[in-house]
Design a protein around this motif. Structure first.
Motif, PDB file in Angstrom:
ATOM      1  N   LEU A 148      56.320  64.863  56.835  1.00 59.29           N
ATOM      2  CA  LEU A 148      56.877  65.433  55.619  1.00 59.29           C
ATOM      3  C   LEU A 148      56.346  66.849  55.422  1.00 59.29           C
ATOM      4  CD1 LEU A 148      56.582  62.406  53.148  1.00 59.29           C
ATOM      5  CD2 LEU A 148      58.603  63.146  54.435  1.00 59.29           C
ATOM      6  N   THR A 149      57.198  67.723  54.915  1.00 59.16           N
ATOM      7  CA  THR A 149      56.792  69.111  54.678  1.00 59.16           C
ATOM      8  C   THR A 149      56.696  69.430  53.188  1.00 59.16           C
ATOM      9  OG1 THR A 149      59.109  69.832  54.841  1.00 59.16           O
ATOM     10  CG2 THR A 149      57.794  69.862  56.865  1.00 59.16           C
ATOM     11  N   PRO A 202      53.117  71.358  50.030  1.00 56.86           N
ATOM     12  CA  PRO A 202      53.283  71.367  48.574  1.00 56.86           C
ATOM     13  C   PRO A 202      53.685  70.004  48.025  1.00 56.86           C
ATOM     14  CG  PRO A 202      55.095  72.517  49.652  1.00 56.86           C
ATOM     15  CD  PRO A 202      54.104  72.212  50.714  1.00 56.86           C
ATOM     16  N   VAL A 203      53.070  69.631  46.924  1.00 59.08           N
ATOM     17  CA  VAL A 203      53.407  68.420  46.185  1.00 59.08           C
ATOM     18  C   VAL A 203      53.646  68.817  44.727  1.00 59.08           C
ATOM     19  CG1 VAL A 203      52.609  66.178  45.336  1.00 59.08           C
ATOM     20  CG2 VAL A 203      52.088  66.882  47.684  1.00 59.08           C
ATOM     21  N   TYR A 204      54.811  68.487  44.208  1.00 60.00           N
ATOM     22  CA  TYR A 204      55.116  68.672  42.798  1.00 60.00           C
ATOM     23  C   TYR A 204      55.035  67.314  42.115  1.00 60.00           C
ATOM     24  CZ  TYR A 204      56.935  73.318  43.927  1.00 60.00           C
ATOM     25  OH  TYR A 204      57.063  74.616  44.349  1.00 60.00           O
ATOM     26  N   PRO A 230      44.045  73.590  50.423  1.00 58.98           N
ATOM     27  CA  PRO A 230      44.775  74.797  50.810  1.00 58.98           C
ATOM     28  C   PRO A 230      46.088  74.970  50.058  1.00 58.98           C
ATOM     29  CG  PRO A 230      44.949  73.108  52.524  1.00 58.98           C
ATOM     30  CD  PRO A 230      43.936  72.622  51.534  1.00 58.98           C
ATOM     31  N   VAL A 231      46.722  73.862  49.642  1.00 53.91           N
ATOM     32  CA  VAL A 231      47.971  73.934  48.881  1.00 53.91           C
ATOM     33  C   VAL A 231      47.839  72.987  47.685  1.00 53.91           C
ATOM     34  CG1 VAL A 231      50.482  73.769  48.961  1.00 53.91           C
ATOM     35  CG2 VAL A 231      49.224  74.309  51.049  1.00 53.91           C
ATOM     36  N   PRO A 232      47.290  73.458  46.582  1.00 52.82           N
ATOM     37  CA  PRO A 232      47.104  72.580  45.421  1.00 52.82           C
ATOM     38  C   PRO A 232      48.424  72.022  44.904  1.00 52.82           C
ATOM     39  CG  PRO A 232      45.872  74.640  45.172  1.00 52.82           C
ATOM     40  CD  PRO A 232      46.779  74.823  46.345  1.00 52.82           C
TER      41      PRO A 232
END
Length: 265
Positions: A148-149, A202-204, A230-232
């Protein structure tokens, strides 16, 4: 105009997905895929019919969508079947890429409630090898397959430890994992998206301000714990209740669709 194709990824009646595809010009490829993962506190009471309107809507807006069914508690799922199915169902996209002209460079998951848990959990599959439980019931196939990206979690149950402490939905977490964390601590840690932090995608975490089914803390505790990575992850508050997030006419869902589109660009 959209096209629909159903495919099995295993022999069980619940191991299937339905691919919703927008029409494309001749020779073109779909730009990424959205994996739609329904909720229902991992129980067999609810199924992929919850995700069908979302997958249809996404396809109508130009996105290929894979509405994923999986074994749940009460029909052969729970530990470890539900987790095996989520990975195997996502990996089925590799078989469909060529015949259906799918570009797997971007594969985004859209998961509601318990489906949000499974979506974010699957995004951390490459971090799970060292967490495989020693007490049996191991999940196979963690570090290979389709990655998953990005993830849009719709009021996801993202903190399994806290969900167990609160006994959400009459002990749904212990029901999913066939026992409490006091009996199966490794299993519970493996199944918890918190254990795979930090992620590099990225996670929203989208949450409806009137949600009375899943506490806000399921999203905020995950987002807070991700901030050193690295990607909050990002918290996105929207109007409406728990089910507005899967109502394709509601502002809450429209925000989710916009976020999915952003992740596919």
């Amino acid at each position: 105009m959209t096209r629909r194709h159903r495919y099995d990824y295993g022999p069980d009646p619940s191991q299937w997905g339905e691919l919703f595809l927008p029409d494309l010009p001749a020779g073109a490829r779909h730009q990424g895929v959205v994996v739609v993962i329904h909720g229902g506190y991992w129980r067999s009471t609810y199924g992929a019919e919850l995700g069908e309107p979302l997958a249809q809507d996404l396809a109508e807006h130009g996105m290929a969508a894979w509405n994923l069914e999986y074994r749940r508690t009460g029909n052969g799922g729970g530990w470890p079947g539900t987790f095996e199915d989520i990975l195997a169902g996502i990996d089925k996209l590799a078989d469909l890429a060529e015949p259906q002209a799918l570009d797997l460079g971007k594969v985004v998951a859209l998961g509601h409630s318990a489906g949000g848990h499974l979506a974010v959990w699957a995004a951390g599959r490459h971090k799970l090898e060292g967490l495989v439980p020693a007490e049996g019931g191991q999940v196979k196939n963690t570090d290979d397959g389709v990655r998953l990206t990005g993830v849009v979690s719709q009021s996801g149950v993202l903190n399994l430890g806290e969900a167990e402490r609160l006994s959400l939905s009459d002990g749904a977490v212990a029901n999913l994992l066939a026992g409490p964390s006091s009996e199966f601590p490794e299993r519970h840690r493996y199944a918890d998206p918190m254990a795979a932090l930090p992620l590099d995608i990225p996670v929203y975490a989208v949450y409806g301000i009137k949600d009375g089914d899943v506490p806000l803390g399921m999203s905020t505790s995950y987002v807070d714990a991700s901030q050193s990575g690295p990607v909050p992850a990002q918290l996105v508050m929207v109007p409406g209740d728990h089910f507005a997030l899967i109502d394709v006419t509601a502002e809450a869902y429209l925000t989710c669709r916009a976020l999915v589109g952003r992740l596919l660009r």
